[in-house]
Motif scaffolding. Structure first.
Motif, PDB file in Angstrom:
ATOM      1  N   UNK A   1       6.248   0.108   2.657  1.00 55.10           N
ATOM      2  CA  UNK A   1       5.645  -0.374   1.414  1.00 55.10           C
ATOM      3  C   UNK A   1       7.021  -1.175   0.801  1.00 55.10           C
ATOM      4  N   UNK A   2       6.629  -2.143   0.021  1.00 55.34           N
ATOM      5  CA  UNK A   2       7.543  -2.878  -0.814  1.00 55.34           C
ATOM      6  C   UNK A   2       7.154  -3.382  -2.022  1.00 55.34           C
TER       7      UNK A   2
ATOM      8  N   UNK B   1       0.885   0.495  -9.763  1.00 58.46           N
ATOM      9  CA  UNK B   1       0.485   1.200  -8.488  1.00 58.46           C
ATOM     10  C   UNK B   1       1.592   1.925  -7.792  1.00 58.46           C
ATOM     11  N   UNK B   2       1.303   3.385  -7.546  1.00 58.15           N
ATOM     12  CA  UNK B   2       2.111   4.306  -6.819  1.00 58.15           C
ATOM     13  C   UNK B   2       1.403   4.834  -5.612  1.00 58.15           C
ATOM     14  N   UNK B   3       2.291   4.688  -4.508  1.00 56.24           N
ATOM     15  CA  UNK B   3       1.614   5.230  -3.130  1.00 56.24           C
ATOM     16  C   UNK B   3       1.797   6.765  -3.510  1.00 56.24           C
ATOM     17  N   UNK B   4       0.657   7.612  -3.676  1.00 56.52           N
ATOM     18  CA  UNK B   4       0.795   8.830  -3.822  1.00 56.52           C
ATOM     19  C   UNK B   4       0.439   9.747  -2.616  1.00 56.52           C
TER      20      UNK B   4
ATOM     21  N   UNK C   1       3.132  -4.041  -2.162  1.00 61.68           N
ATOM     22  CA  UNK C   1       2.767  -4.417  -0.650  1.00 61.68           C
ATOM     23  C   UNK C   1       2.685  -2.856  -0.022  1.00 61.68           C
ATOM     24  N   UNK C   2       1.601  -2.821   0.766  1.00 66.03           N
ATOM     25  CA  UNK C   2       1.553  -1.408   1.234  1.00 66.03           C
ATOM     26  C   UNK C   2       1.024  -1.966   2.675  1.00 66.03           C
ATOM     27  N   UNK C   3       1.792  -1.753   3.780  1.00 67.44           N
ATOM     28  CA  UNK C   3       1.214  -2.048   5.260  1.00 67.44           C
ATOM     29  C   UNK C   3       0.685  -0.592   5.735  1.00 67.44           C
ATOM     30  N   UNK C   4      -0.579  -0.928   6.108  1.00 67.23           N
ATOM     31  CA  UNK C   4      -1.436   0.413   6.760  1.00 67.23           C
ATOM     32  C   UNK C   4      -1.768   0.192   8.057  1.00 67.23           C
ATOM     33  N   UNK C   5      -1.774   1.519   8.751  1.00 65.34           N
ATOM     34  CA  UNK C   5      -2.321   1.432  10.140  1.00 65.34           C
ATOM     35  C   UNK C   5      -3.794   2.225   9.727  1.00 65.34           C
ATOM     36  N   UNK C   6      -4.721   1.444  10.093  1.00 66.40           N
ATOM     37  CA  UNK C   6      -6.224   2.251   9.745  1.00 66.40           C
ATOM     38  C   UNK C   6      -6.709   2.911  11.015  1.00 66.40           C
ATOM     39  N   UNK C   7      -7.553   3.993  10.676  1.00 60.59           N
ATOM     40  CA  UNK C   7      -8.326   4.702  11.815  1.00 60.59           C
ATOM     41  C   UNK C   7      -9.768   4.789  11.406  1.00 60.59           C
TER      42      UNK C   7
ATOM     43  N   UNK D   1      -2.503  -5.255   5.164  1.00 55.96           N
ATOM     44  CA  UNK D   1      -1.722  -5.138   3.870  1.00 55.96           C
ATOM     45  C   UNK D   1      -2.481  -5.066   2.742  1.00 55.96           C
ATOM     46  N   UNK D   2      -2.379  -4.087   1.840  1.00 53.45           N
ATOM     47  CA  UNK D   2      -2.824  -4.157   0.181  1.00 53.45           C
ATOM     48  C   UNK D   2      -1.858  -4.470  -0.753  1.00 53.45           C
ATOM     49  N   UNK D   3      -2.171  -5.337  -1.230  1.00 57.27           N
ATOM     50  CA  UNK D   3      -1.374  -5.772  -2.556  1.00 57.27           C
ATOM     51  C   UNK D   3      -1.991  -5.226  -3.808  1.00 57.27           C
TER      52      UNK D   3
END
Length: 181
Positions: free
Chosen positions: A88-89, A35-38, A125-131, A21-23
């Motif tokens: 995201x939330x 912050x906006x998820x672009x 709060x952005x939940x990520x799946x990382x590769x 998670x990123x905050x």
């Protein structure tokens, strides 16, 4: 491709599967919008500013030590991963933000400082799946500088290797959603 500027220490933790998670509230240049998820899929662009031991939980100082000893060649940056947004939330509840502590490496004091910057704005709060990717270099351009979250890099990626198993990522996502909803 869209790229998110993030502390190199956090990128290491994302790549190790210890952070999902990123905050964010946005950079100084994004003060009006926050912050906006672009993009739902983006490269992780490691940055080396503002990282210090007091901003990271002690058990994760190993990532800070690693990045301090492995900086890229002058004038370029190394890209080693990308991420996909799974959820995201916008969060204003201090209790919910505190419950997300297990999903990131930042210290409580750093999170409090971030919350107190533009306190009227929610924390994203952005939940990520990382590769993980095969490392590639990209030149540092003047337009990458400054306190902004997003930059565009001339790169195409085909696929990478997920750092967490599908069952592990789905288990963590479920817990994240229970906290933020």
């Amino acid at each position: 491709m869209h790229s998110l500027k993030e502390w190199a220490t956090v990128v290491q933790a994302l790549e190790a599967g210890e952070q999902t998670v990123l905050l964010r509230k946005g950079g100084i240049l994004e003060a009006a919008s926050g912050f906006v998820v672009e993009s739902k899929r983006f490269l992780l662009f490691p940055t080396f500013e503002h990282q210090s031991p007091e901003n990271i939980k002690p058990q994760y100082h190993k990532y800070l030590d690693f990045v301090r000893g492995h900086k890229p060649t002058e004038g370029q940056n190394d890209i080693t991963s990308y991420a996909e947004v799974m959820a995201e939330a916008d969060i204003t509840s201090e209790d919910k933000i505190n419950k997300l502590s297990e999903f990131h490496i930042w210290s409580d004091s750093y999170i409090k400082t971030r919350r107190n910057w533009m306190p009227q704005k929610a924390m994203k709060a952005v939940f990520l799946k990382t590769y993980k990717l095969e490392k590639f270099g990209t030149p540092l351009k003047p337009e990458y500088q400054g306190c902004k979250s997003w930059i565009d890099i001339n790169a195409n990626i085909e696929s990478g290797k997920p750092v967490l198993s599908e069952s592990e990522i789905m288990s963590r996502l479920k817990k994240f959603q229970e906290i933020v909803n």
